[in-house]
Structures are given as C-alpha cells and as structure tokens.
Design an enzyme around this catalytic site. Structure first.
Site, PDB file in Angstrom:
ATOM      1  N   GLY A 134      10.014  15.354 -30.667  1.00 51.62           N
ATOM      2  CA  GLY A 134       8.576  15.523 -30.480  1.00 51.62           C
ATOM      3  C   GLY A 134       8.239  16.040 -29.093  1.00 51.62           C
ATOM      4  O   GLY A 134       7.350  16.889 -28.928  1.00 51.62           O
TER       5      GLY A 134
ATOM      6  N   LEU B 134      16.357  11.594 -29.608  1.00 50.94           N
ATOM      7  CA  LEU B 134      16.771  12.969 -29.321  1.00 50.94           C
ATOM      8  C   LEU B 134      15.649  13.808 -28.722  1.00 50.94           C
ATOM      9  O   LEU B 134      15.858  14.980 -28.405  1.00 50.94           O
ATOM     10  CB  LEU B 134      17.286  13.635 -30.604  1.00 50.94           C
TER      11      LEU B 134
ATOM     12  N   ASP C 194       9.435  12.439 -21.427  1.00 51.84           N
ATOM     13  CA  ASP C 194      10.575  13.331 -21.632  1.00 51.84           C
ATOM     14  C   ASP C 194      10.183  14.799 -21.604  1.00 51.84           C
ATOM     15  O   ASP C 194      11.057  15.668 -21.495  1.00 51.84           O
ATOM     16  CB  ASP C 194      11.237  13.051 -22.983  1.00 51.84           C
TER      17      ASP C 194
ATOM     18  N   LYS D 213      17.836  16.773 -27.180  1.00 49.55           N
ATOM     19  CA  LYS D 213      18.614  16.404 -25.997  1.00 49.55           C
ATOM     20  C   LYS D 213      19.427  15.164 -26.315  1.00 49.55           C
ATOM     21  O   LYS D 213      19.119  14.384 -27.240  1.00 49.55           O
ATOM     22  CB  LYS D 213      17.714  16.163 -24.783  1.00 49.55           C
TER      23      LYS D 213
END
Length: 284
Positions: free
Chosen positions: A103, A100, A137, A8
C-alpha cells in the site's frame, strides 16, 4: 501512464522505543524487491475522475481511503492546488497484511507518477516529504533503493549491500494469514542497541553469516510466531530449503529467504502449498 509499484523486505528490524505520539522508533534496512502491483493513471474521461480496483478492494477499504488517493490528496496539499482529474486503476499483486509495504508503494508511485505527468518538477526530497504525510514506509519508495531506516521509518540513509547482487529471493505468505501492524507492535518489547551498533555495518558481512549476528533480527518474530504458528513453520521450511538467511518481513505475515543456489530456491518455492509466493533474482 502505467507504473509498477514494488514491494520491500526488511533485513533486521529492531523496535527501540515507544514514542509519545504512540509510534515506535525502529532500526531496519529496507530493500526493494520486484514483486509489483500495477497502477495506471490517465486523464479522466469525465469531470470527476475515478478510482478502480478489479474485483474490489480485498480489505473492503472505500476508494477515498485508499493510500493511492491519499497520496494524490497529499500532493495537492503540498503544491497548493488541485490536480486535473484522473482515472486511476490499481491491480493488486502484492499481498495485504504481509509486511511488504504494498500500500505504501502504491501511494508513493502515485505521487511520483503525478509529478511526472503534470511536470511539477518536484525533487525526490520534496516527494519524500509529501509521502511521509501518508505513511511511515512511503518515503522509502520514493528513493526505492536499499536504505537504513530509523525514526518511525522516515529517516533514511542509503546503504550498499553488494552481497545481495545475484542472490535469489523467495517470498511467501500463508494465504490464511495477515498481520495488522498496530497489533504486531502491541506485542513487542523495545530493545536497546549496543553503543555504535548499526545494521549498515553488520550487513557488510557475507549473507551466510547474518543469522549469527544478533543485530540482524526481526523483533516482530517474537510476538508473531507464538500466535501465528504457520508463519513460524514457513520460516523453518524456507531455511531448511537451503536459504542463506531467512526472516519475516516487516510485521509479517510474509517470510523471505535469500538463496545463492537458484535451483534450491525454485525447489523450495514449488513445495510451499497454500501460500502467496514470489521468486526472483536480486539486482541493484
């Protein structure tokens, strides 16, 4: 089952306040991009199951602490029983320490994959609740569409950004750089948003105008650029290559550019030495 957990980028990331639980409230828009890891999950050939990464974990994290297995354990806790053992294979393509979400994506895709494999019948909302216990996230990657994220990143609302369709995204991270999220937060100064301000509204403007909107700004740049000058230089290079908008993603160390001219994007991509990099057209 073979899955492709994707990265992302953050468009705007305002750090609002430090919470009593030591986390921070944020205001950001997360957008999925097709830079993907490869995750394979199959019924275990033995009785124990296994977790495998070709070449080993680049960060030296032991298997039991990998977010993929944490995701599976969190799912088992949610359903109240152990799942049949799995042999899991993870090939990393998304850089670590890049902002980004690689994980987090791996963990969420493991949850979604297990839900499908074992026909658990969990809804997206239920899987997002499981993912939230693994990382802030992670819920985003359950839905995997552009989302306004608030709280610590777990309060999500869909947002449409039609101006992104057809643009080329270029993402690059200096090979020698990586940013640890706690250290990045330690250097930020919380801000206050103007009354009623929202990134969702700001992003309705043409992409070329985003750089003029103070709300569409990544607060981590103020703390990261002085101590990671290569990242600051990378942003400048991508901007000078013709990007309509350029920003660091998350807490860094990756930088992305949004291009209307795919030729300019490719030329910029070709002239970024010593970087892990990715380029693709966006489609939602």
């Amino acid at each position: 089952m073979i899955l492709f957990p994707n990265a992302k980028i953050n468009i705007g990331l305002r750090v609002l306040r430090r919470r009593p639980d030591t986390y921070h409230d944020i205001h950001t828009v997360m957008v999925p991009v097709p830079w993907c890891d490869i995750l394979e999950m199959v019924p275990a050939s033995g009785g124990q199951g296994s977790f495998n990464m070709p070449g080993g974990d680049p960060l030296g994290i032991p298997p039991e602490k990998n977010l993929v297995l944490k995701g599976i354990r969190a799912l088992e806790k949610f359903i109240g029983c152990e799942l049949p053992p799995l042999d899991i294979y993870l090939k990393k393509e998304i850089p670590n320490g890049a902002g980004l979400g690689g994980g987090s994506a791996d963990a969420s895709f493991a949850i979604k994959g297990a839900n499908e494999m074992f026909e658990l019948g969990l809804s997206d909302e239920q899987m997002a609740a499981v993912a939230k216990t693994v990382g802030a996230d992670c819920p985003f990657f359950i839905y995997n569409r552009p989302m306004l994220a608030e709280g610590i990143g777990e309060i999500l609302a869909p947002v449409d950004i039609p101006s992104l369709n057809g643009l080329t995204v270029l993402i690059a991270k200096p090979q020698a750089e990586a940013v640890a999220t706690p250290a990045a937060y330690a250097g930020t100064s919380p801000c206050e948003l103007p009354e009623g301000a929202s990134l969702a509204a700001s992003l309705a403007a043409p992409v070329a105008e985003w750089k003029n909107d103070a709300l569409i700004y990544n607060d981590f740049e103020d703390s990261i650029f002085p101590i990671r000058p290569q990242v600051a230089t990378l942003k400048q290079s991508i901007s000078q290559g013709g990007a309509l908008y350029t920003s660091m993603s998350g807490s860094g160390a990756s930088v992305y550019g949004l291009f209307s001219d795919s030729t300019a994007a490719q030329a910029t991509f070709d002239h970024l030495p010593h970087c892990e990099r990715f380029i693709a057209k966006l489609k939602f």
